[in-house]
Design a protein around this motif. Structure first.
Motif, PDB file in Angstrom:
ATOM      1  N   HIS A 115       0.842  -1.207   0.000  1.00  0.00           N
ATOM      2  CA  HIS A 115       0.000   0.000   0.000  1.00  0.00           C
ATOM      3  C   HIS A 115       0.879   1.260   0.000  1.00  0.00           C
ATOM      4  CE1 HIS A 115      -3.394   2.589   1.007  1.00  0.00           C
ATOM      5  NE2 HIS A 115      -2.708   3.054   2.021  1.00  0.00           N
ATOM      6  N   GLN A 148       1.365   4.169  -2.955  1.00  0.00           N
ATOM      7  CA  GLN A 148       1.199   5.603  -2.706  1.00  0.00           C
ATOM      8  C   GLN A 148       2.459   6.373  -3.086  1.00  0.00           C
ATOM      9  OE1 GLN A 148      -0.118   5.373   1.481  1.00  0.00           O
ATOM     10  NE2 GLN A 148      -1.882   6.566   0.778  1.00  0.00           N
ATOM     11  N   THR A 178       3.047   9.508  -6.405  1.00  0.00           N
ATOM     12  CA  THR A 178       3.231  10.940  -6.137  1.00  0.00           C
ATOM     13  C   THR A 178       4.529  11.444  -6.746  1.00  0.00           C
ATOM     14  OG1 THR A 178       3.290  12.653  -4.439  1.00  0.00           O
ATOM     15  CG2 THR A 178       4.357  10.595  -3.886  1.00  0.00           C
TER      16      THR A 178
END
Length: 133
Positions: free
Chosen positions: A100, A104, A108
């Motif tokens: 996870h 993420q 970004t």
């Protein structure tokens, strides 16, 4: 006797609420120990293990998935996305948390956010190894 009241709360339960001597947090500004009389504080948390010593001197550990910690007066409140007693933590759960965070991080372009994700991923890898999972 301890004079710091601590609460560890997630969206589905209050994992702990009671008097403590100290709590070790993984703040994004660095690891910190909260003791009675601590200055007011609001910090984001890295995913990882929160360690508290209760009023009787017993150590308690819990895994938290991010969140916030606030110290105000004689009260510490930790609001976490997820709270699990360390005894309930499995290899699969840790690997899911790591995946996870990697997703993420990869999504970004913010260098500071990527660095925070890298720290969290590294810590979870260390926990996985140290807990024998």
């Amino acid at each position: 006797m301890a004079d710091l009241f601590a609460e560890l709360v997630s969206s589905d339960r209050v994992a702990f609420a009671g008097e403590v001597r100290s709590v070790v947090l993984l703040g994004i500004e660095g690891d910190m120990t909260i003791l009675p009389g601590h200055a007011p504080l609001l910090t984001m948390l890295h995913p990882g293990i929160v360690f508290a010593t209760d009023a009787a001197g017993t150590g308690r550990r819990a895994f938290v998935r991010g969140g916030f910690a606030e110290v105000a007066g004689d009260r510490l409140t930790i609001l976490a996305e997820l709270v699990l007693p360390v005894e309930e933590l499995t290899r699969d759960q840790l690997e899911e948390e790591i995946l996870h965070l990697q997703t993420q991080r990869d999504g970004t372009m913010d260098d500071a956010a990527r660095a925070r994700f890298d720290v969290s991923i590294g810590r979870l890898e260390e926990y996985k190894a140290s807990l024998g999972l």
